[in-house]
Every structure is written in C-alpha cells, then in structure tokens.
Write an enzyme that holds these catalytic residues in place. Structure first.
Site, PDB file in Angstrom:
ATOM      1  N   HIS A  59       2.638  26.168 -21.389  1.00 35.48           N
ATOM      2  CA  HIS A  59       3.621  25.281 -22.019  1.00 35.48           C
ATOM      3  C   HIS A  59       5.028  25.787 -21.696  1.00 35.48           C
ATOM      4  CE1 HIS A  59       5.552  22.691 -24.913  1.00 35.48           C
ATOM      5  NE2 HIS A  59       6.220  23.734 -25.372  1.00 35.48           N
TER       6      HIS A  59
ATOM      7  N   ILE B  83       1.793   3.595   2.344  1.00 36.90           N
ATOM      8  CA  ILE B  83       2.862   3.860   3.321  1.00 36.90           C
ATOM      9  C   ILE B  83       4.079   2.979   3.054  1.00 36.90           C
ATOM     10  CG2 ILE B  83       3.442   3.755   5.797  1.00 36.90           C
ATOM     11  CD1 ILE B  83       0.547   4.663   6.379  1.00 36.90           C
TER      12      ILE B  83
ATOM     13  N   GLY C  74       0.818  -1.218   0.000  1.00 33.69           N
ATOM     14  CA  GLY C  74       0.000   0.000   0.000  1.00 33.69           C
ATOM     15  C   GLY C  74       0.848   1.263   0.000  1.00 33.69           C
TER      16      GLY C  74
ATOM     17  N   HIS D  79      -6.517  15.123   4.691  1.00 35.54           N
ATOM     18  CA  HIS D  79      -7.432  16.141   4.156  1.00 35.54           C
ATOM     19  C   HIS D  79      -8.891  15.720   4.293  1.00 35.54           C
ATOM     20  CE1 HIS D  79      -5.500  13.697   1.049  1.00 35.54           C
ATOM     21  NE2 HIS D  79      -6.634  13.708   0.381  1.00 35.54           N
TER      22      HIS D  79
HETATM   23  C1  LIG Z   1       3.740   7.203   7.555  1.00 37.91           C
HETATM   24  C2  LIG Z   1       2.428   7.862   7.239  1.00 37.91           C
HETATM   25  C3  LIG Z   1       2.324   8.717   6.171  1.00 37.91           C
HETATM   26  C4  LIG Z   1       1.126   9.340   5.882  1.00 37.91           C
HETATM   27  N1  LIG Z   1       1.071  10.177   4.818  1.00 37.91           N
HETATM   28  C5  LIG Z   1      -0.087  10.798   4.522  1.00 37.91           C
HETATM   29  C6  LIG Z   1      -0.154  11.723   3.448  1.00 37.91           C
HETATM   30  O1  LIG Z   1       0.838  11.984   2.782  1.00 37.91           O
HETATM   31  N2  LIG Z   1      -1.335  12.330   3.194  1.00 37.91           N
HETATM   32  C7  LIG Z   1      -2.469  12.051   3.936  1.00 37.91           C
HETATM   33  O2  LIG Z   1      -3.516  12.628   3.654  1.00 37.91           O
HETATM   34  N3  LIG Z   1      -2.428  11.191   4.966  1.00 37.91           N
HETATM   35  C8  LIG Z   1      -1.267  10.566   5.276  1.00 37.91           C
HETATM   36  N4  LIG Z   1      -1.224   9.714   6.341  1.00 37.91           N
HETATM   37  C9  LIG Z   1      -2.467   9.477   7.103  1.00 37.91           C
HETATM   38  C10 LIG Z   1      -2.749  10.639   8.063  1.00 37.91           C
HETATM   39  O3  LIG Z   1      -1.661  10.771   8.951  1.00 37.91           O
HETATM   40  C11 LIG Z   1      -4.033  10.411   8.825  1.00 37.91           C
HETATM   41  O4  LIG Z   1      -5.078  10.162   7.917  1.00 37.91           O
HETATM   42  C12 LIG Z   1      -4.387  11.617   9.665  1.00 37.91           C
HETATM   43  O5  LIG Z   1      -3.369  11.902  10.590  1.00 37.91           O
HETATM   44  C13 LIG Z   1      -5.707  11.384  10.400  1.00 37.91           C
HETATM   45  O6  LIG Z   1      -5.986  12.508  11.162  1.00 37.91           O
HETATM   46  P1  LIG Z   1      -6.875  12.409  12.477  1.00 37.91           P
HETATM   47  O7  LIG Z   1      -7.037  13.812  12.940  1.00 37.91           O
HETATM   48  O8  LIG Z   1      -8.082  11.602  12.231  1.00 37.91           O
HETATM   49  O9  LIG Z   1      -6.019  11.566  13.540  1.00 37.91           O
HETATM   50  P2  LIG Z   1      -4.501  11.575  14.005  1.00 37.91           P
HETATM   51  O10 LIG Z   1      -3.646  12.393  13.164  1.00 37.91           O
HETATM   52  O11 LIG Z   1      -4.131  10.144  14.208  1.00 37.91           O
HETATM   53  O12 LIG Z   1      -4.555  12.309  15.419  1.00 37.91           O
HETATM   54  C14 LIG Z   1      -5.214  11.781  16.524  1.00 37.91           C
HETATM   55  C15 LIG Z   1      -4.659  12.438  17.765  1.00 37.91           C
HETATM   56  O13 LIG Z   1      -5.491  12.093  18.865  1.00 37.91           O
HETATM   57  C16 LIG Z   1      -4.684  11.859  19.991  1.00 37.91           C
HETATM   58  N5  LIG Z   1      -5.463  11.040  20.930  1.00 37.91           N
HETATM   59  C17 LIG Z   1      -5.912   9.777  20.734  1.00 37.91           C
HETATM   60  N6  LIG Z   1      -6.647   9.379  21.789  1.00 37.91           N
HETATM   61  C18 LIG Z   1      -6.656  10.412  22.655  1.00 37.91           C
HETATM   62  C19 LIG Z   1      -7.262  10.623  23.932  1.00 37.91           C
HETATM   63  N7  LIG Z   1      -8.054   9.700  24.481  1.00 37.91           N
HETATM   64  N8  LIG Z   1      -7.032  11.804  24.557  1.00 37.91           N
HETATM   65  C20 LIG Z   1      -6.248  12.768  23.993  1.00 37.91           C
HETATM   66  N9  LIG Z   1      -5.681  12.625  22.787  1.00 37.91           N
HETATM   67  C21 LIG Z   1      -5.887  11.463  22.128  1.00 37.91           C
HETATM   68  C22 LIG Z   1      -3.474  11.167  19.428  1.00 37.91           C
HETATM   69  O14 LIG Z   1      -2.386  11.255  20.331  1.00 37.91           O
HETATM   70  C23 LIG Z   1      -3.263  11.963  18.137  1.00 37.91           C
HETATM   71  O15 LIG Z   1      -2.426  13.052  18.366  1.00 37.91           O
HETATM   72  C24 LIG Z   1      -0.017   9.091   6.677  1.00 37.91           C
HETATM   73  C25 LIG Z   1       0.071   8.236   7.779  1.00 37.91           C
HETATM   74  C26 LIG Z   1       1.275   7.633   8.069  1.00 37.91           C
HETATM   75  C27 LIG Z   1       1.368   6.737   9.252  1.00 37.91           C
END
Ligand SMILES: Cc1cc2nc3c(=O)[nH]c(=O)nc-3n(C[C@H](O)[C@H](O)[C@H](O)COP(=O)(O)OP(=O)(O)OC[C@H]3O[C@@H](n4cnc5c(N)ncnc54)[C@H](O)[C@@H]3O)c2cc1C
Length: 466
Positions: free
Chosen positions: A444, A184, A182, A321
């Site tokens: 272009h 990553i 995939g 996003h």
């Molecule tokens: C290596 C890698 C590369 C990636 N590259 C891309 C990319 O290029 N483009 C893209 O669109 N996506 C990418 N992603 C995916 C992207 O990171 C996620 O889709 C995105 O971060 C999701 O955002 P979110 O706000 O849902 O959650 P997250 O970013 O996971 O944030 C959740 C937060 O909640 C906090 N949390 C959890 N439980 C609790 C709690 N009970 N109390 C307080 N805090 C808590 C966590 O500590 C964390 O900081 C990548 C992921 C990885 C692993």
C-alpha cells in the site's frame, strides 16, 4: 552451409526460437529479408508505438495535469522531429540488441529473402540479386504479418496510411480518421490526439476493442472521449478517397444511411494478415489455408514433418509474446522436451491511457459457454494510489467460478494495468481462487490493491475500500 535449425524471419517468434535452439546446442541460422533484425515488433510495431505513446503521454500530462500538480510551464510545444528521432533511436537500440544476441549465441544471420527450394533447402536472395543456398534438418517459418486493408481502399502511404506510416509522420494531423476500433488504431489514435489532433474512429462493430470484455470497450470509449476522440460505431466503411490535402471516408450507418467524415489523414487499422509472399512454401509441400495462414497442428508442425511455423503467420492471437512462447515450444520439442502453452492465459494489452489488460475468459465467453460465474469489480476512483497520481479512470473486473471460486478471467482498465496483469496470469496459471488473492498482502499504496479488492468483491462481496 548445413544447419540443425533454420529460422525464416527474425521477429519475436523467430529470434527467440533461434536463441533457444542455440541454447539447446543446435547449429542455428536465421534468415531475414530486411537489413535490421527484430521483425514487425521491434521495427514498426510494439517498440516504436510504445516509444511514441510514452513521449505523447508526457506531453499530455505537461499540458493538462502539471498545473494541478503545482508545476507551471511556459511555452510548451511539441517537437515532432525530435520525438520521431528519439523513437528511431529506441528502435535502433533494440534491433542492435538482437544483432548482439545472435552473435552471443553463435547464430548465423543470413540477410536476404528466404524461399524454399525443397523441404530442407532454403535459398537466400539478397537485394542485389545474389543468392546462396543453406540446408537445415529442421526449419521454422516465422514470417509474421503485414497490415491488411479493404479491397476498395488504396493505401497511398501519404494521406491514406497504415500503422507503419503513422509511426513516422512529419506533421501532427489536424483530423485523423481511424478505420477500425482495435488495439493498433486506439494506440496510434491516442498518440496524435494527445498532441492536439481530432481523432474520429469508424468501427463496424458496436464497441471498441471488440475482442475484449465489453466492459473494457465501454470504459475505454469514455476515457478516449475525454481526450477528444469521436466515434462512429456500427458504421461500415464503403469508400475512402484522397482529394489532395483532404481525405473523405464514406460509411453506412446502422440505418443504412451514408455518412461522410472528412479529415487530413486516414489510418487504416482493420487488422493484419499472415505474410508468406516469396516464401515459395509450395516447393516444400507446406500447406497454406484459405485465410493465408500456414496450417499447423497442435505441435505447430506444418503439413511437412521437419517444418514448423509460429507467430503471426499461424492461427491465434497476433501478439509478440505469443510468438515468443511458440518459438520456445517448437525448439524444445525438437530437443525432446515436453513444453506446453496455455493459450487461454496469453495476456492481451492495449497501451492507451488508461491501459487495458486482460487474461482468461471474458464475461461474454462465460455466458456463451454456460459457465456460472461471480463478478468482483473495483474502480480506480476508490484507490488511494490512483487519486495520488490523478489516474482515477477505470476499474478491475474479476470473474470467478460460481462454485469453486477459481479465477476464470481478469479484465483491467486503468493506470499501469499492462504491468499489473502479470499477477493475474501467475494466479491463473496456478489456478488460484479469488479468495487466494484476496488473502495475499498487496503493498500500500499501489495500483495492485485494486486487483486484491476486486478479488475480495468476487469472493463474498467483501471489498474493503468501497
Ligand atoms: C503498430 C503495432 C503495434 C504493436 N504492438 C504490439 C504490442 O504492444 N504487443 C504485442 O504483443 N504485439 C504488438 N504488435 C504485434 C506484434 O508486432 C506481432 O504480433 C509480432 O511482431 C509477431 O511476431 P512474428 O515473429 O510472428 O513476426 P514479425 O514480427 O512480423 O516478423 C517476421 C519477420 O520475418 C521477415 N520475413 C518475412 N518473410 C520472409 C522471408 N521469406 N525471408 C526472410 N525474412 C522474411 C519479415 O521481414 C519480418 O522481419 C504490434 C503490431 C503493430 C503493427
């Protein structure tokens, strides 16, 4: 403290929701268990991976294409320590930026683990065990995801690692085995392949990046092969063993035979799982489904009236996003607005080189739905801009409705397609036909001409430069 809005989790979903809430006049708090804001994306996801992809792309070009460009270099070598330090600095700039945005928007940041006491009360527990309780009229769960594994694989974080460890290696692997073909896995595999590691990919399905249009997976495989990747497609991993400095992955091929691959590191990148540990969602009556996701309706409302959930912790693509759009949607709804997300038009990008980018339906999905379509393709080999930069791998593929000519899907693999896909998103949001794009002037020489040419090809097979 009493708030209009409490957001749990400070990833792209959570922090964007908090900012939009504050903009709309809500007294807002954000709860984050880690000391830095920004979640997976900024700390161990999108940003650090792109920083390393950029550094290694420079190195790879210096080693392989500079000579042809007429630039001779002596004693070229990788300084991995500096590369990782620069990546850490990029992460710091970004997470500090979020801290600044919280301050600017007068959002209270509560550092600690957030857990429900009841449907309006969140207990925030700090690392030292001290806790406080805050209350909110509305609460958004944005707790994101964590890497998943297989039950028989023990992630030791030394030799058997996830993306998090792959972003802070202290040596370039000699042979990295990537489980999972995939996004990553292909991105982080590329990082190390560009620095000389042999990379073997073991994937259960018959193609790479299996959720994207099949043509993309095939083209990407060709390009990565040139980079030194080897592939074990249609192989089901059955065991992973750490034997000190050597790791062995055993897989079953399509004939049912056991195949062994030995390397010095195994990157397990088979996907991510929603994260709700410690949240105590039951206390508020929030339903978690059997896939571990917080169950939501089309308004992203959970089973409890004042509690919403967004991003990786709910259904849908696990993309930063997408999480951001959902954060904005929930908060604008709370403010009485009528926002909308077109999930079909959330673009997907793979930051390998060539980059892969897509929006809308794949050819396979169109067939499955029985929609009649036309295809227009244009290879970067025929682009003057791509020849100038020596980035001729890949193509743009446009799928348009056979009778109306409306663009239904755009799939690109090639240079800078991660940025180019934005044009296709705009076009499709406005329900453009392939001919609409074909009749618009594209500067272009640019890579974007390949999109225009593919649209010309889809219109009446009238591409000009092929
Ligand atoms: C290596 C890698 C590369 C990636 N590259 C891309 C990319 O290029 N483009 C893209 O669109 N996506 C990418 N992603 C995916 C992207 O990171 C996620 O889709 C995105 O971060 C999701 O955002 P979110 O706000 O849902 O959650 P997250 O970013 O996971 O944030 C959740 C937060 O909640 C906090 N949390 C959890 N439980 C609790 C709690 N009970 N109390 C307080 N805090 C808590 C966590 O500590 C964390 O900081 C990548 C992921 C990885 C692993």
């Amino acid at each position: 403290m009493k708030y209009d809005l409490i957001v749990i989790g400070s990833g792209p979903g959570g922090y964007v929701a908090a900012i939009r809430g504050a903009q709309l006049g809500m007294k807002t708090a954000i709860v984050e268990k880690y000391p830095t804001l920004g979640g997976t994306c900024l700390n161990v996801g999108c940003i650090p991976s792109k920083a390393l992809l950029d550094s290694t792309e420079h190195y790879h070009n210096a080693a392989h294409t500079f000579k042809t460009h007429g630039i001779d270099l002596k004693d070229l070598k990788v300084n991995l320590k500096q590369m990782i330090a620069r990546k850490d600095d990029v992460v710091k700039q970004n997470v500090d930026g979020i801290q600044y945005l919280m301050k600017k928007n007068k959002i209270d940041v509560h550092q600690g683990l957030g857990s429900f006491v009841d449907k309006n009360t969140i207990k925030v527990t700090k690392d030292d065990g001290k806790s406080e309780e805050i209350t909110g009229k509305n609460i958004i769960i944005a707790t994101g995801s964590k890497p998943s594994s297989l039950p028989f694989i023990e992630i030791d974080k030394k030799r058997i690692i996830t993306s998090t460890e792959a972003l802070k290696m202290n040596e370039v692997p000699k042979h990295m085995i990537v489980i999972g073909g995939g996004v990553i896995g292909m991105e982080l595999g590329s990082v190390y392949a560009r620095m000389g590691a042999k990379v073997s990919v073991v994937e259960f399905m018959d193609s790479l990046i299996p959720s994207m249009d099949k043509t993309m997976g095939k083209e990407l495989q060709k390009s990565l092969k040139k980079l030194g990747f080897e592939f074990y497609l249609k192989h089901k991993v059955t065991a992973v063993k750490n034997r000190g400095k050597e790791v062995t992955v055993t897989a079953e091929n399509s004939k049912g035979e056991a195949v062994e691959v030995k390397g010095d590191y195994v990157l397990v990148s088979i996907g991510r799982r929603p994260y709700t540990e410690g949240l105590n969602a039951e206390a508020a009556g929030v339903k978690i489904n059997d896939r571990g996701q917080v169950e939501v309706d089309e308004h992203l409302k959970t089973s409890v009236d004042n509690i919403y959930a967004i991003g990786d912790v709910v259904k849908g693509a696990m993309l930063a996003h997408k999480a951001e759009e959902e954060g904005v949607l929930v908060v604008e709804q709370l403010a009485g607005q009528k926002p909308h997300i077109n999930y079909n038009l959330i673009p997907g990008v793979v930051y390998t080189w060539p980059e892969v980018a897509a929006v809308g339906l794949t050819e396979e999905q169109l067939k499955e739905k029985g929609i009649k379509y036309k295809t227009g393709k244009f290879p970067f080999m025929a682009s003057g801009r791509a020849r100038a930069s020596m980035d001729t791998d890949g193509l743009v593929k446009v799928l348009a409705d056979a009778s109306t000519d409306e663009i239904l899907g755009v799939h690109m693999i090639g240079p800078r397609t991660a940025d180019m896909i934005a044009e296709a998103v705009v076009a499709m949001e406005y329900r453009a036909s392939a001919e609409d794009i074909a009749r618009m002037s594209h500067a272009h020489p640019t890579y974007t001409e390949a999109f225009k040419e593919a649209c010309l090809a889809a219109t009446e097979n009238r591409a000009l430069h092929i």
